[in-house]
Design an enzyme around this catalytic site. Structure first.
Site, PDB file in Angstrom:
ATOM      1  N   LYS A 188      41.773  44.558  45.425  1.00  0.00           N
ATOM      2  CA  LYS A 188      40.938  45.612  44.840  1.00  0.00           C
ATOM      3  C   LYS A 188      40.663  46.773  45.795  1.00  0.00           C
ATOM      4  O   LYS A 188      40.546  47.921  45.382  1.00  0.00           O
ATOM      5  CB  LYS A 188      39.609  45.010  44.364  1.00  0.00           C
ATOM      6  CG  LYS A 188      39.748  44.093  43.158  1.00  0.00           C
ATOM      7  CD  LYS A 188      40.084  44.877  41.907  1.00  0.00           C
ATOM      8  CE  LYS A 188      40.148  43.987  40.672  1.00  0.00           C
ATOM      9  NZ  LYS A 188      40.713  44.706  39.513  1.00  0.00           N
ATOM     10  N   GLU A 225      32.364  49.554  37.323  1.00  0.00           N
ATOM     11  CA  GLU A 225      32.086  48.339  36.567  1.00  0.00           C
ATOM     12  C   GLU A 225      32.571  47.165  37.406  1.00  0.00           C
ATOM     13  O   GLU A 225      33.442  47.321  38.241  1.00  0.00           O
ATOM     14  CB  GLU A 225      32.849  48.373  35.243  1.00  0.00           C
ATOM     15  CG  GLU A 225      34.331  47.945  35.314  1.00  0.00           C
ATOM     16  CD  GLU A 225      35.244  48.874  36.109  1.00  0.00           C
ATOM     17  OE1 GLU A 225      34.829  50.025  36.383  1.00  0.00           O
ATOM     18  OE2 GLU A 225      36.358  48.451  36.468  1.00  0.00           O
ATOM     19  N   SER A 245      46.629  37.454  44.862  1.00  0.00           N
ATOM     20  CA  SER A 245      45.851  38.700  44.772  1.00  0.00           C
ATOM     21  C   SER A 245      44.480  38.616  45.433  1.00  0.00           C
ATOM     22  O   SER A 245      43.914  39.629  45.812  1.00  0.00           O
ATOM     23  CB  SER A 245      45.688  39.097  43.308  1.00  0.00           C
ATOM     24  OG  SER A 245      45.139  38.020  42.576  1.00  0.00           O
TER      25      SER A 245
END
Lengths: 399, 277
Positions: free
Chosen positions: A92, A114, A381
């Protein structure tokens, strides 16, 4: 394969994507698209971005040959792209660094975002702290209950975490609320969107910032294989880690692309989040893509053991890759993802995020099908520390 | 001439601004919507805006969000909303009706099927909050083929280019969003609204209405001096919410509030008319 140039100027991937936003946001979105097009071609901006990725995120992340896992599975050679080793523990941060730089270039001093599980919220709060930006994170009240540690992390970083009580009180409602904030504070606020969904230009921006993942894999695999991999495997919620891995390989038709969605308790039970496997096209959160919806066009609540995959939409570029046949999408149940979580932990000493565990579980199926002479790269990830409470609770362990 | 065009032409002759109340179809109970629509017309409404509930109303504030949830709990679908319009038309063939909602419920029905059914039911205009002119080609073709007016929003953030695009695509009237924010927010800047309306009128002959954040008769009156129509939503819906437990009360409380808006608007217009003969 011919040159891949999508999206078009208005953000369309075939019939998917686009800008389905309320009028108040259209001008800001067009301004963002224009600013991004300028900076995309600006060598200095790209240099600034790459330097932050190197010095702050810790890139390049390793491509790790998982030899014990390969031996256990008895098929294709397995490589793990270690996004879990990034600062803040997931892919991210690649995107939030990029968008924070964009915000700074556009003179915006306040950012909103968000978050579902809290990973994107933490990654946003992190870069906001580093750039000295005011930061507000919207998070569903249900998710706040489930992810109290990440909520506290965001607060430590100086972010305000707003509990969202509307709708199903989860990620999709947090997205609605972040858009409502942006509509209200559009002059000084930048919305750092967390995945390759949303209205144009977000699917483009997030894909570009995440595609550092796939670009690294292209040269890293050479050391081991001397050629490109035969298959790429990544989990898909909104789809940003998958798009980041896939995008630099789209024109290489010999590289098969596999996206793995959350089948939850099983697609047949209706309690899942397998948007591409079991949904249909519709419009939500600013773009046309696949959705999980009722026959009357109402969005339905999803279920997955992994909060990061628990979303009823998916990025429009994935919808396009599915429809064009370039990528294939499958789904993995909670149960199989959990088994993969344990298997990777014990075989390689790596605790994967439950999101990434879905990709691992599918890779296990795929390895023997591909055969021993093939090589596949699986996107790890994120790291699993955030999920230890979930896993422990499922096994009846209380701390 | 469409019902909307007729209504606005008549109001212009009377030097009056249109009062457009918004109610969410099926909120708080399906049976109340049609009688309430008739009562609103009786209280002085000139056009009715009927909300189509959607699970993810991105541009709406908490009041209308909760109304959507109440309506969805009653299983209200787009098809039901069209049935309500049909029922309303039995007794009222004249008052224009605009549907307001989000794209996805229409998308799943199909643009053509929707336009055919909406026109058949007696709908006059369709406002789809998350469908800007750029993406509207398919919808515009379907609506125009059935004589339905596409209502578009213009916002404080819309620059000249965008106002032009909105004016090109729009039919019926243009709906100016009077503030930066969601429905029911509370920070109107009258000076900005006045300037923006002037700007919009340069690009269109269509009537220009104003909505978002108009809560009190005084504000409605002030808006009536500069706009062709005044839309009031959240202030009405919150009165419905207060009486959700005893819906029959809604049939008296809400029309009396709408009547107070009407009185204030008419007073303001006649005062303006005296000033500018």
């Amino acid at each position: 394969m011919s040159a891949y140039t999508l999206p078009d100027a208005r953000g369309h991937f075939g019939k998917f994507g686009g800008m389905f936003a309320p009028e108040t946001l259209m001008q800001p979105l067009l301004e963002l698209a224009e600013a991004y097009q300028r900076l995309r071609a600006d060598a200095k901006f790209q240099e600034e971005f790459m330097e932050d990725l190197r010095l702050y995120v810790g890139r390049p992340s390793p491509l790790y040959p998982a030899r014990r896992l390969t031996a256990q599975w008895g098929g294709a050679r397995v490589y793990l792209k270690r996004e879990d080793l990034n600062h803040t523990g997931a892919h991210k941060i690649n995107n939030t660094i990029g968008q924070a730089l964009l915000a700074r270039h556009m003179g915006k001093r306040r950012v909103v975002a968000e978050t579902g599980a809290g990973q994107h919220g933490v990654a946003t709060a992190t870069v906001a702290a580093r750039f000295g930006l005011t930061c507000v994170i919207y998070m569903g009240s249900e998710d706040i209950k489930r992810q109290s540690i990440n909520v506290y992390r965001m607060k430590l970083l100086g972010a305000e975490v707003v509990s969202v009580e509307s709708g199903s009180k989860t990620l999709k409602d947090a997205v609605n609320e972040a858009f409502r904030d942006w509509v209200t504070n559009v002059e000084d606020t930048f919305y750092i969107f967390g995945t390759v969904a949303g209205p144009h230009p977000y699917p483009l921006i997030v894909r570009d910032f995440q595609s550092v993942v796939g670009r690294e894999v292209r040269w890293q695999i050479m050391e081991f294989e001397g050629r490109l991999p035969d298959a790429l495997v990544a989990c898909v919620g909104g789809g940003s880690n998958a798009m980041g891995l896939f995008y630099p390989f789209i024109e290489d038709s010999q590289v098969a692309l596999y996206g793995v969605e959350a089948a939850g308790e099983g697609i047949e039970t209706g309690r899942h989040a397998a948007t591409l496997c079991a949904g249909r096209p519709g419009v939500l959160h600013g773009s046309r893509s696949y959705l999980l919806e009722t026959n009357d066009g109402q969005i339905i609540e999803t279920h997955s053991i992994s909060a990061g995959l628990d979303y009823p939409g998916v990025g429009p570029e994935h919808a396009w890759l599915k429809e064009s046949g370039r990528a294939r999408y499958a789904a993995v149940t909670d149960k199989d993802a959990l088994a993969a979580f344990h298997e990777l932990t014990r075989a390689e000493g790596i605790l994967p995020a439950l999101e990434s565990s879905h990709a691992i579980a599918y890779a296990k199926r795929l390895a023997p099908e591909l055969g021993r002479d093939k090589a596949m790269v699986v996107s790890l990830s994120g790291r699993g520390d955030k999920d230890i409470h979930t896993v422990a609770a499922l096994e009846g362990i209380k701390f | 001439m469409s019902r909307l065009a007729k209504q606005f032409a008549l109001l212009k002759k009377q030097r009056s601004a249109a009062l457009i109340p918004y109610v969410m179809a099926g909120d708080p109970a399906p049976w109340i919507t049609v009688p309430l629509m008739h009562a609103l017309v009786g209280a002085g409404a000139n056009v009715l805006e009927l909300g189509v509930p959607f699970s993810d109303p991105m541009a709406d504030g908490p009041v209308i969000q909760r109304a959507a949830i109440r309506a969805l709990k009653q299983q209200i679908t787009l098809a039901h909303v069209l049935d309500m319009v049909k029922e309303f038309r039995v007794k009222d063939p004249a008052t224009p009706i605009v549907l307001m909602g989000y794209l996805n419920p229409i998308e799943i029905m199909g643009y053509e099927a929707f336009a055919e059914r909406a026109a058949g039911a007696g709908v006059d205009g369709v406002l789809t909050v998350d469908l800007p002119p750029e993406e509207a080609d398919g919808m515009l073709a379907a609506l125009k083929a059935r004589g339905l007016d596409p209502i578009f929003l213009a916002a404080p953030t819309s620059g000249t280019e965008r106002v032009r695009a909105v004016a090109r695509a729009a039919g019926g009237f243009i709906y100016y969003v009077s503030l930066r924010g969601v429905t029911g927010a509370g920070h109107l800047d009258m000076g900005e609204v006045r300037e923006k309306l002037k700007g919009i009128r340069k690009h269109t002959e269509l009537p220009v209405g104003v909505g978002f954040g108009i809560r009190a008769p005084e504000t409605a009156a002030e808006m009536a001096r500069m706009a062709d129509a005044v839309v009031v939503g959240s202030a009405i819906v919150s009165r419905m919410e207060e009486n959700a437990a005893s819906p029959e009360k809604i049939l008296t409380e809400v029309p009396s509030f709408v009547a107070s808006l009407r009185t204030a608007m008419d007073k303001a217009r006649s005062a303006t008319a005296e000033l500018t003969p």
